[in-house]
Design a protein around this motif. Sequence first.
Motif, PDB file in Angstrom:
ATOM      1  N   HIS A  67      -3.441   7.891  -6.775  1.00 17.14           N
ATOM      2  CA  HIS A  67      -4.096   7.148  -5.694  1.00 17.14           C
ATOM      3  C   HIS A  67      -3.244   5.977  -5.222  1.00 17.14           C
ATOM      4  N   LEU A  68      -2.633   5.270  -6.160  1.00 14.03           N
ATOM      5  CA  LEU A  68      -1.837   4.090  -5.823  1.00 14.03           C
ATOM      6  C   LEU A  68      -0.439   4.454  -5.330  1.00 14.03           C
ATOM      7  N   VAL A  69      -0.137   5.722  -5.262  1.00 14.74           N
ATOM      8  CA  VAL A  69       1.170   6.239  -4.849  1.00 14.74           C
ATOM      9  C   VAL A  69       2.272   5.650  -5.731  1.00 14.74           C
ATOM     10  N   GLY A  70       1.986   5.594  -7.013  1.00  7.67           N
ATOM     11  CA  GLY A  70       2.973   5.125  -7.976  1.00  7.67           C
ATOM     12  C   GLY A  70       2.750   3.700  -8.418  1.00  7.67           C
ATOM     13  N   LEU A  71       3.366   3.361  -9.550  1.00  9.43           N
ATOM     14  CA  LEU A  71       3.302   2.025 -10.118  1.00  9.43           C
ATOM     15  C   LEU A  71       4.712   1.466 -10.213  1.00  9.43           C
ATOM     16  N   GLN A  72       4.913   0.269  -9.680  1.00  9.49           N
ATOM     17  CA  GLN A  72       6.222  -0.357  -9.746  1.00  9.49           C
ATOM     18  C   GLN A  72       6.600  -0.541 -11.207  1.00  9.49           C
ATOM     19  N   ALA A  73       7.828  -0.129 -11.580  1.00  6.37           N
ATOM     20  CA  ALA A  73       8.159  -0.033 -13.001  1.00  6.37           C
ATOM     21  C   ALA A  73       9.592  -0.451 -13.295  1.00  6.37           C
ATOM     22  N   ALA A 103       2.265  10.905   3.820  1.00 10.78           N
ATOM     23  CA  ALA A 103       2.579   9.663   3.113  1.00 10.78           C
ATOM     24  C   ALA A 103       1.969   8.462   3.827  1.00 10.78           C
ATOM     25  N   VAL A 104       1.969   8.475   5.163  1.00  8.30           N
ATOM     26  CA  VAL A 104       1.351   7.388   5.922  1.00  8.30           C
ATOM     27  C   VAL A 104      -0.140   7.304   5.606  1.00  8.30           C
ATOM     28  N   LEU A 105      -0.813   8.437   5.584  1.00  7.70           N
ATOM     29  CA  LEU A 105      -2.248   8.440   5.310  1.00  7.70           C
ATOM     30  C   LEU A 105      -2.538   7.967   3.884  1.00  7.70           C
ATOM     31  N   ARG A 106      -1.703   8.371   2.938  1.00  5.45           N
ATOM     32  CA  ARG A 106      -1.888   7.924   1.554  1.00  5.45           C
ATOM     33  C   ARG A 106      -1.618   6.430   1.423  1.00  5.45           C
ATOM     34  N   TYR A 107      -0.608   5.945   2.138  1.00  2.23           N
ATOM     35  CA  TYR A 107      -0.316   4.514   2.096  1.00  2.23           C
ATOM     36  C   TYR A 107      -1.503   3.713   2.626  1.00  2.23           C
ATOM     37  N   LEU A 108      -2.060   4.135   3.750  1.00  2.00           N
ATOM     38  CA  LEU A 108      -3.201   3.414   4.301  1.00  2.00           C
ATOM     39  C   LEU A 108      -4.399   3.468   3.362  1.00  2.00           C
ATOM     40  N   ALA A 109      -4.593   4.588   2.680  1.00  5.25           N
ATOM     41  CA  ALA A 109      -5.707   4.697   1.743  1.00  5.25           C
ATOM     42  C   ALA A 109      -5.573   3.717   0.585  1.00  5.25           C
ATOM     43  N   PRO A 112      -5.881  -2.015   5.725  1.00  2.00           N
ATOM     44  CA  PRO A 112      -5.219  -1.788   7.005  1.00  2.00           C
ATOM     45  C   PRO A 112      -3.794  -2.364   6.979  1.00  2.00           C
ATOM     46  N   ALA A 113      -2.888  -1.722   7.712  1.00  2.00           N
ATOM     47  CA  ALA A 113      -1.493  -2.143   7.624  1.00  2.00           C
ATOM     48  C   ALA A 113      -0.755  -1.815   8.914  1.00  2.00           C
ATOM     49  N   SER A 114       0.328  -2.549   9.114  1.00  2.24           N
ATOM     50  CA  SER A 114       1.173  -2.339  10.275  1.00  2.24           C
ATOM     51  C   SER A 114       2.274  -1.326   9.956  1.00  2.24           C
ATOM     52  N   VAL A 115       2.954  -0.892  11.001  1.00  2.00           N
ATOM     53  CA  VAL A 115       4.108  -0.017  10.800  1.00  2.00           C
ATOM     54  C   VAL A 115       5.140  -0.724   9.926  1.00  2.00           C
ATOM     55  N   LYS A 116       5.380  -1.994  10.208  1.00  2.00           N
ATOM     56  CA  LYS A 116       6.368  -2.748   9.438  1.00  2.00           C
ATOM     57  C   LYS A 116       5.952  -2.870   7.978  1.00  2.00           C
ATOM     58  N   ASP A 117       4.651  -2.996   7.732  1.00  2.00           N
ATOM     59  CA  ASP A 117       4.172  -3.071   6.348  1.00  2.00           C
ATOM     60  C   ASP A 117       4.590  -1.825   5.574  1.00  2.00           C
ATOM     61  N   GLU A 125      -0.491  -5.325  15.280  1.00  2.00           N
ATOM     62  CA  GLU A 125      -1.392  -4.180  15.270  1.00  2.00           C
ATOM     63  C   GLU A 125      -1.446  -3.581  13.867  1.00  2.00           C
ATOM     64  N   LEU A 126      -2.670  -3.325  13.409  1.00  2.00           N
ATOM     65  CA  LEU A 126      -2.906  -2.760  12.084  1.00  2.00           C
ATOM     66  C   LEU A 126      -3.600  -1.414  12.237  1.00  2.00           C
ATOM     67  N   PHE A 127      -3.128  -0.430  11.500  1.00  2.00           N
ATOM     68  CA  PHE A 127      -3.717   0.905  11.522  1.00  2.00           C
ATOM     69  C   PHE A 127      -4.533   1.110  10.252  1.00  2.00           C
ATOM     70  N   ASP A 128      -5.549   1.988  10.369  1.00  2.00           N
ATOM     71  CA  ASP A 128      -6.352   2.273   9.179  1.00  2.00           C
ATOM     72  C   ASP A 128      -7.052   3.613   9.319  1.00  2.00           C
ATOM     73  N   LEU A 129      -7.504   4.132   8.182  1.00  4.14           N
ATOM     74  CA  LEU A 129      -8.307   5.343   8.158  1.00  4.14           C
ATOM     75  C   LEU A 129      -9.723   4.987   8.600  1.00  4.14           C
ATOM     76  N   PRO A 130     -10.341   5.801   9.444  1.00  7.87           N
ATOM     77  CA  PRO A 130     -11.668   5.440   9.977  1.00  7.87           C
ATOM     78  C   PRO A 130     -12.709   5.163   8.908  1.00  7.87           C
ATOM     79  N   ASP A 131     -12.717   5.939   7.840  1.00  8.09           N
ATOM     80  CA  ASP A 131     -13.778   5.816   6.842  1.00  8.09           C
ATOM     81  C   ASP A 131     -13.350   5.027   5.606  1.00  8.09           C
ATOM     82  N   ALA A 132     -12.199   4.367   5.654  1.00  3.33           N
ATOM     83  CA  ALA A 132     -11.742   3.591   4.496  1.00  3.33           C
ATOM     84  C   ALA A 132     -12.616   2.356   4.305  1.00  3.33           C
TER      85      ALA A 132
END
Length: 385
Positions: A42-48, A208-214, A218-223, A254-261
């Motif tokens: 879910h977290l798309v990995g853990l910084q290690a 990957a974009v959808l997983r990142y937003l999940a 909400p996040a920008s392209v630059k984020d 501008e911030l993008f997000d999943l509608p149901d997040a």
Amino acid sequence: MAVTRNPAAPAVLSPRALNRATLERQLLLRRSAMSAKDAVEHLVGLQAQNTKPPYYQLCARLDGFDPAELAGLMESREVVRIVTLRSTIHTHTAADALTLRPLVQAARDRELHIFRKGLAGVDLDRLTSMSRTFVEERPRTPKEIREELLAEWPDADPQALGVAARCLLPLVQVTPRGVWGRSGRVALTTAEHWLGAPSGPVPAPDAAVLRYLAAFGPASVKDMQTWAGLTRLREVFERLRPELVTFRDENGAELFDLPDAPRPHEDTPAPPRFLPEFDNVLLGHADRTRVIPPRFHGRNGNGNQAYGTVLVDGFLAAVWRLGDGDGRPGPGTASLTVQPLGRLGRPERDAVTEEAVRMLAVMRTAAGGTGGHDIRFASFVDFGE
């Protein structure tokens, strides 16, 4: 929070609203009952960058977490340590290691280009083939890889040769490195060899974009570009725009997000959390003010030395470290020093102390510790010495 899909004037989200949304998705607003493996996915990995932080990351996020669970996943090769996002080591599920690594290859190519002068006259295709054969024969240390390649190209820069092997091949750190309660030097082989499965073709970045937003929205392209270490993702977000909702932050980005997040109310309580150095919630955005107040920018580290982070009311409020009674790492009584970066009232200190005791009870027990707990608050100058 009610959301109008693609409104003419996107709603403006305050730093607190962004904070609560991010904490909820990062499993930091309330602990989750999901498994360690599901959390890593879910977290798309853990910084290690270091071996212990992934365990502390899950301790902060999961209810009933036992470090032995993640250690078992490491030993069964269901999760691995591999260089991916931002050219740093992450703990990923096996499936993500085989797909995310090809996705971020462009960043590895840029890194390799930095060392091009040290690779003059080196046939990179041959270097890739030689390195693969060498590390798949048995796991090799970085020093062994450099020496093997230097014998073939004695005029090349040894460091550049090692970097080239790391950039051109998906190298994983094999166990016991990264296993809780054990130690081991860095030894490398390919992800395909270690996991017994081929790397997939370079995937489209849409998923990957959808997983990142999940996990971070909400996040920008630059984020997302900052999080992944990639560039030119604007067209991907534009392609996905019909599936997403948009907001603005207080600076107009501008911030993008999943509608149901989930986007909890900004006044939702956020209990204290102890995070290790380099936790992804601190590094997952270009604009980090949703977690790090501007006045504390740069205060959770000193050069390459990063401290553990304490979130209070959802934001960076203190740093922490473990040590014995003299402030040095050691056995016996577990001493945890908290350095507030600003004023903490008595109720906040009590809540921080309670969370510290909980963390130590989990992590020290897993490490075989039998001593008591010594939670102390120190001034910044004391902590920095």
